[in-house]
Design a protein around this motif. Sequence first.
Motif, PDB file in Angstrom:
ATOM      1  N   LEU A   6       0.873  -1.096   0.103  1.00  0.00           N
ATOM      2  CA  LEU A   6       0.106   0.014  -0.123  1.00  0.00           C
ATOM      3  C   LEU A   6       0.892   1.168  -0.088  1.00  0.00           C
ATOM      4  CD1 LEU A   6      -3.118   1.058   0.328  1.00  0.00           C
ATOM      5  CD2 LEU A   6      -2.441   1.248   2.820  1.00  0.00           C
ATOM      6  N   LEU A   7       0.566   2.088  -1.024  1.00  0.00           N
ATOM      7  CA  LEU A   7       1.296   3.476  -0.898  1.00  0.00           C
ATOM      8  C   LEU A   7       0.326   4.628  -0.413  1.00  0.00           C
ATOM      9  CD1 LEU A   7       3.353   5.677  -1.750  1.00  0.00           C
ATOM     10  CD2 LEU A   7       2.004   5.499  -4.061  1.00  0.00           C
ATOM     11  N   CYS A   8       0.571   5.368   0.693  1.00  0.00           N
ATOM     12  CA  CYS A   8      -0.069   6.526   1.307  1.00  0.00           C
ATOM     13  C   CYS A   8       0.375   7.596   0.963  1.00  0.00           C
ATOM     14  CB  CYS A   8       0.035   6.228   2.931  1.00  0.00           C
ATOM     15  SG  CYS A   8      -0.791   4.676   3.830  1.00  0.00           S
ATOM     16  N   ILE A   9      -0.448   8.371   0.250  1.00  0.00           N
ATOM     17  CA  ILE A   9       0.009   9.667  -0.397  1.00  0.00           C
ATOM     18  C   ILE A   9      -0.591  10.810   0.415  1.00  0.00           C
ATOM     19  CG2 ILE A   9      -0.542  11.067  -2.369  1.00  0.00           C
ATOM     20  CD1 ILE A   9      -0.121   8.689  -3.964  1.00  0.00           C
ATOM     21  N   GLY A  10      -0.045  12.025   0.597  1.00  0.00           N
ATOM     22  CA  GLY A  10      -0.655  12.867   1.413  1.00  0.00           C
ATOM     23  C   GLY A  10       0.559  13.848   2.235  1.00  0.00           C
ATOM     24  N   ASN A  11      -0.002  14.622   3.398  1.00  0.00           N
ATOM     25  CA  ASN A  11       0.996  15.578   3.830  1.00  0.00           C
ATOM     26  C   ASN A  11       1.609  15.081   4.948  1.00  0.00           C
ATOM     27  OD1 ASN A  11      -1.678  17.696   2.733  1.00  0.00           O
ATOM     28  ND2 ASN A  11       0.240  18.451   2.172  1.00  0.00           N
ATOM     29  N   LEU A  12       2.861  15.808   4.996  1.00  0.00           N
ATOM     30  CA  LEU A  12       3.583  15.721   6.166  1.00  0.00           C
ATOM     31  C   LEU A  12       3.624  17.117   6.811  1.00  0.00           C
ATOM     32  CD1 LEU A  12       6.817  13.354   5.680  1.00  0.00           C
ATOM     33  CD2 LEU A  12       4.853  12.750   7.131  1.00  0.00           C
TER      34      LEU A  12
END
Length: 313
Positions: A6-12
């Motif tokens: 699974l690849l999690c895309i978002g903000n840090l």
Amino acid sequence: MTDASLLCIGNLTIDDLVVDGTTTTALGGDALFAALAARRVLADVRMLAPVGTDLPAPLLQAVAGTGIRIEAARPRDGATVRNRVTYAADGSRTWDLLSGEDAFDAMSVFPEDVVPEALDVDGVLVSAMSLRSQLALGPWLREQTARTARPTHTERPRDADHTLVYLDLQEDYVLGNERGLLDLLRTCDVFLPSEVEAVALAGTTDLELAAARFRDAGPDVVVVKTAERGCVVATSRGTVTVPTVAVDPVDSTGAGDAFCGAFAAAHVAGADPEDAARHGAEAARVAIGGHGVAALLAEHGIAASLAEAGGHR
């Protein structure tokens, strides 16, 4: 754990957490909450989130120490998104985005951030980012993942032969953008809105009706998160409510992101949506047990704060 990925895309983000007058600097962001929760289920979890020039190396090293594979995004010249979260004695909090909305947009993920190799996964979770980012990323990602044939695992949902896309939204931009967001639902396999987002987007407080409308727009599975009441899960087999065990939260920050991460990880590994929702609820309960990402990191024996990680403010 299975061999699914699974690849999690978002903000840090860099979060200054103010508790009883003491400020602790820690890493945050929806991509991190989701990826940490997904690691409770899967061994192969990857995270793609832009970082600024000021991100303390010890904090990112701590994330890598959990086993999460960090994918590189385009280099950014600006500072990482920074928040100041002040907690009151009654458990309430005041959230201040110190960087501004333009910085949040600049630190969101766009198609040019995603190299083809990053999509060599079974599932992609797109967490809430800027509206401009999500409207650009959704159609592009659907096109790319539809062309990315995946090996068929007997436990994969629907024996899917393409990378599954999971979508979460940001409640702040729903009102006024309903048409574009409903069109965006065509780009995902699973839609995971909060109750607030679902009501605003569907224009009804009837969550079963809202879920049906969302499924008509494109996704096969819709999961409406209703916090301590659990969630509403809609599939081709019908709509059910999956309850959860309510607990007193220390900090509700990231609960929805953690739910989405664990749900996507379990679902892409073969769990049916109801069972995946239980994994999501369990991860959310862990997440709310500490301030920021502390409770999720603690499961890996890793400190959450910059000071504890060996850095300096």
